[in-house]
Design a protein around this motif. Sequence first.
Motif, PDB file in Angstrom:
ATOM      1  N   MET A  57       0.860  -1.197   0.000  1.00 30.96           N
ATOM      2  CA  MET A  57       0.000   0.000   0.000  1.00 30.96           C
ATOM      3  C   MET A  57       0.887   1.235   0.000  1.00 30.96           C
ATOM      4  O   MET A  57       1.889   1.278   0.690  1.00 30.96           O
ATOM      5  CB  MET A  57      -0.945   0.013   1.205  1.00 30.96           C
ATOM      6  N   GLN A  81      -1.895   3.357  -4.172  1.00 33.09           N
ATOM      7  CA  GLN A  81      -1.899   2.002  -4.723  1.00 33.09           C
ATOM      8  C   GLN A  81      -2.151   1.011  -3.608  1.00 33.09           C
ATOM      9  O   GLN A  81      -1.712   1.193  -2.484  1.00 33.09           O
ATOM     10  CB  GLN A  81      -0.536   1.762  -5.397  1.00 33.09           C
ATOM     11  N   LEU A  82      -2.895  -0.026  -3.925  1.00 32.26           N
ATOM     12  CA  LEU A  82      -3.174  -1.079  -2.947  1.00 32.26           C
ATOM     13  C   LEU A  82      -3.033  -2.436  -3.614  1.00 32.26           C
ATOM     14  O   LEU A  82      -3.541  -2.641  -4.726  1.00 32.26           O
ATOM     15  CB  LEU A  82      -4.621  -0.980  -2.461  1.00 32.26           C
ATOM     16  N   MET A  88      -9.961   5.089  -0.960  1.00 33.67           N
ATOM     17  CA  MET A  88      -8.993   3.992  -1.040  1.00 33.67           C
ATOM     18  C   MET A  88      -8.845   3.320   0.326  1.00 33.67           C
ATOM     19  O   MET A  88      -8.570   2.132   0.417  1.00 33.67           O
ATOM     20  CB  MET A  88      -7.629   4.513  -1.515  1.00 33.67           C
ATOM     21  N   GLY A  89      -9.019   4.095   1.383  1.00 33.54           N
ATOM     22  CA  GLY A  89      -8.967   3.530   2.730  1.00 33.54           C
ATOM     23  C   GLY A  89     -10.073   2.505   2.932  1.00 33.54           C
ATOM     24  O   GLY A  89      -9.861   1.447   3.523  1.00 33.54           O
ATOM     25  N   VAL A  90     -11.252   2.820   2.403  1.00 34.14           N
ATOM     26  CA  VAL A  90     -12.382   1.896   2.525  1.00 34.14           C
ATOM     27  C   VAL A  90     -12.122   0.644   1.676  1.00 34.14           C
ATOM     28  O   VAL A  90     -12.381  -0.485   2.112  1.00 34.14           O
ATOM     29  CB  VAL A  90     -13.693   2.589   2.097  1.00 34.14           C
ATOM     30  N   HIS A 142      -9.203  -0.491   0.954  1.00 36.19           N
ATOM     31  CA  HIS A 142      -8.142  -1.183   1.700  1.00 36.19           C
ATOM     32  C   HIS A 142      -8.732  -2.148   2.731  1.00 36.19           C
ATOM     33  O   HIS A 142      -8.354  -3.314   2.810  1.00 36.19           O
ATOM     34  CB  HIS A 142      -7.270  -0.110   2.377  1.00 36.19           C
ATOM     35  N   SER A 143      -9.686  -1.644   3.507  1.00 34.80           N
ATOM     36  CA  SER A 143     -10.256  -2.522   4.538  1.00 34.80           C
ATOM     37  C   SER A 143     -11.081  -3.636   3.894  1.00 34.80           C
ATOM     38  O   SER A 143     -11.129  -4.750   4.396  1.00 34.80           O
ATOM     39  CB  SER A 143     -11.067  -1.729   5.569  1.00 34.80           C
ATOM     40  N   ARG A 177     -10.567  -7.672   4.328  1.00 34.67           N
ATOM     41  CA  ARG A 177     -11.662  -8.577   4.743  1.00 34.67           C
ATOM     42  C   ARG A 177     -11.945  -9.608   3.662  1.00 34.67           C
ATOM     43  O   ARG A 177     -12.876 -10.389   3.789  1.00 34.67           O
ATOM     44  CB  ARG A 177     -12.941  -7.775   5.010  1.00 34.67           C
ATOM     45  N   LEU A 225      -5.105   8.465   5.716  1.00 32.93           N
ATOM     46  CA  LEU A 225      -6.326   8.397   4.909  1.00 32.93           C
ATOM     47  C   LEU A 225      -6.461   7.006   4.286  1.00 32.93           C
ATOM     48  O   LEU A 225      -7.558   6.469   4.163  1.00 32.93           O
ATOM     49  CB  LEU A 225      -6.315   9.455   3.792  1.00 32.93           C
ATOM     50  N   LEU A 226      -5.301   6.461   3.917  1.00 35.57           N
ATOM     51  CA  LEU A 226      -5.302   5.137   3.299  1.00 35.57           C
ATOM     52  C   LEU A 226      -5.558   4.049   4.345  1.00 35.57           C
ATOM     53  O   LEU A 226      -5.968   2.945   4.016  1.00 35.57           O
ATOM     54  CB  LEU A 226      -3.946   4.911   2.621  1.00 35.57           C
ATOM     55  N   ALA A 227      -5.294   4.367   5.600  1.00 34.69           N
ATOM     56  CA  ALA A 227      -5.431   3.373   6.663  1.00 34.69           C
ATOM     57  C   ALA A 227      -6.816   3.362   7.302  1.00 34.69           C
ATOM     58  O   ALA A 227      -7.233   2.355   7.857  1.00 34.69           O
ATOM     59  CB  ALA A 227      -4.386   3.621   7.737  1.00 34.69           C
ATOM     60  N   CYS A 228      -7.530   4.475   7.239  1.00 36.22           N
ATOM     61  CA  CYS A 228      -8.818   4.541   7.939  1.00 36.22           C
ATOM     62  C   CYS A 228      -9.874   3.721   7.202  1.00 36.22           C
ATOM     63  O   CYS A 228     -10.227   4.026   6.073  1.00 36.22           O
ATOM     64  CB  CYS A 228      -9.291   5.987   8.074  1.00 36.22           C
ATOM     65  N   PRO A 229     -10.378   2.676   7.849  1.00 39.08           N
ATOM     66  CA  PRO A 229     -11.335   1.797   7.171  1.00 39.08           C
ATOM     67  C   PRO A 229     -12.689   2.451   6.919  1.00 39.08           C
ATOM     68  O   PRO A 229     -13.495   1.928   6.149  1.00 39.08           O
ATOM     69  CB  PRO A 229     -11.470   0.611   8.121  1.00 39.08           C
ATOM     70  N   GLY A 289     -12.980   5.756   6.023  1.00 35.71           N
ATOM     71  CA  GLY A 289     -12.830   6.878   5.100  1.00 35.71           C
ATOM     72  C   GLY A 289     -13.152   8.223   5.731  1.00 35.71           C
ATOM     73  O   GLY A 289     -13.552   9.152   5.042  1.00 35.71           O
ATOM     74  N   LEU A 341     -16.442  -8.074  11.491  1.00 37.69           N
ATOM     75  CA  LEU A 341     -16.135  -7.466  10.196  1.00 37.69           C
ATOM     76  C   LEU A 341     -14.637  -7.249  10.005  1.00 37.69           C
ATOM     77  O   LEU A 341     -14.192  -6.773   8.968  1.00 37.69           O
ATOM     78  CB  LEU A 341     -16.836  -6.108  10.075  1.00 37.69           C
TER      79      LEU A 341
END
Lengths: 418, 154
Positions: A320, A332-333, A382-384, A386-387, A391, B91-95, B97, B149
């Motif tokens: 990432m 990028q992810l 992109m953070g969303v 990413h998670s 998952r 920002l890239l880490a926050c699930p 957003g 989740l």
Amino acid sequence: MSTKYVLIGNSAAALAAVDGIRKFDKQGEITIVNRETGPAYSRVALPYYVAGEMTLDDLLIRQKPDYQKIGVSLVENENVKAINASAKQVELESGKKVSYDKLLIATGSETIVPPIQGLSSIPHHYLWTLEDAIGMKKAAERAKTAVVIGGGFIGMLAAEALRKLKIKLTIVEMAPILLPQLLDEGAGNLFLKAVRDEGVTVKTGALVSAVAKKGDAIEVTLKSGETFTVDMAVVATGVRPHAAFLQSSGITLNKGVLVNEYLQTNQADVYAAGDVAETKDFLSADRSIYAIWPTAIDQGRAAGVNMTGKRQEYPGSLGMNVVELFNVTLAQLGRFREGPGDSVKMLSSKGSEESYRKVVVDKNGTLVGAVYVGDENGVAEMGVIHSAIKRREKWQGFKDGRQPQFTYGAVMHNVPRY
Amino acid sequence: MKQIVVYQEKCTACRECEVSCSFSHEGAFVPALSRIKVADFYEEQFYQPMVCVHCADAPCAAVCPTVAIQRQADGQIKVIDDRCIGCKMCLLACPFGVMGFSPDKGVAHNCDFCDGDPQCVQFCTPGALEFKDVVSAAAPAKQKAAAALGLPQT
Ligand SMILES: Cc1cc2nc3c(=O)[nH]c(=O)nc-3n(C[C@H](O)[C@H](O)[C@H](O)COP(=O)(O)OP(=O)(O)OC[C@H]3O[C@@H](n4cnc5c(N)ncnc54)[C@H](O)[C@@H]3O)c2cc1C
Ligand code: SF4
Ligand code: SF4
């Protein structure tokens, strides 16, 4: 009796390991051995120091008293020469020996010196350590023009820092696009245009074959035969795990130090984490090394926990990256370049014509990667994603033909970005 | 800890929260700079205010390469502007957003509870937002759902 933990390295992975250890072991003795001097600093922030936007003090991510507060003794300016796993000792260049019950190797990366004729005869700069950054900044104060050899992540960060200092730049990159480890062709071309629009000379598909001193200047020769002169040279042709000193230690090495899903090496009580470690990959059955801060943190934390005797499985590394360069945000992810069997979904974005958003879905329908070029607002999305990748969510298609559907994604993509 | 609790069903997407947030933090009515954002599904008549939940295991703080994100004594996850280099890793880490970015200042931003008096809550006429202690009977269920989740627990 309290456990004796020894950590080699004083950066992302080692500090995260300290957190992991202290979560479960408040008493154990922790010693950090580092070949650099002073408390930990942020490598990621070095370009901001070069650009004159941060002072040396700003770079520090720990202060001396922070170590004492959590019971860590810091051994500075000591290079670890070898590990004697059977004697459970670390051997220092100064001749000293440090014994351990549990050992973590967190020695990070070292820069690769490319085979360029004449390189050792000219002054040139890398950007990996604080010392490198100090040297680069000094040279930049006198330079009007510079060549950056390598248009990868570090090369581009160096270029951006020098540009802020109004230095005229030429970037030479072997691949047809800049940032080939971060962007696919579509995104790469968009970015290339943005860099050129800023007046930077970019030579892609080009190789520096020789450099030579020409008075106070440096003459650069490309493989094509073209030559030009500059005041300053930056070399950023990649890094590799800093593991050569372990050759005779009995620790299994591949590209980096091989570890299992608990970050353990083949030697009892010896662990490795961060850029130096070759771990399980999150997406494939392969081993991987992503020399990035977030994986160093995740691995360090898990290694620390495992060193206390608790079990914490590391789910594997996921690439990432995010960076803002030349006024463009790039992110990028995971697997962002489609492989066999993968399919690609292009997301149109609201409000911005200049953006590029792509999601990659594997043959089982699972989300595996994404790439984004545009303004900073897209990064929150992109953070969303990413998670969702973490998952292992399935691709659920678009809503209204444009908003991707996954847990939280449907909500996020309806957040107005104005 | 005290948090902003969202009652999604009461939200009318009036966006008073966004406007009051941006005004109190940035001195201007610029919803794009708000730290709370209302997701809208107009067709479905479904509106969801999104705001930082100050995760217990905050991924944004863990990933920040300059320790610019620090947990405060009251549990709040706070961006220290002076330390932020604007790398956007958070920002890239926050699930969820919900970590945002101020382009002018070049720093990341999230909900900071407006020094204990969240303006969004003040101005939310329908009462979709409340600032209250979340250590309640509902907390364990929420934790379990988050864990299922694979999300950071709040
Ligand atoms: C300029 C720059 C910008 C970057 N930007 C980003 C970014 O935006 N995003 C991102 O994700 N990553 C970025 N990175 C990469 C990131 O900094 C690394 O992935 C991260 O620092 C790895 O952490 P680590 O703890 O594994 O190793 P390192 O940070 O490399 O630390 C290694 C430590 O080991 C010590 N050491 C090494 N060998 C020995 C020895 N033999 N004996 C004793 N001590 C030793 C070193 O002194 C150091 O303390 C950037 C790197 C640089 C250089
Ligand atoms: S990860 Fe997101 S929701 Fe959690 S504390 Fe950070 S910004 Fe808030
Ligand atoms: S943008 Fe600022 S707060 Fe966010 S990770 Fe980077 S330095 Fe930390």
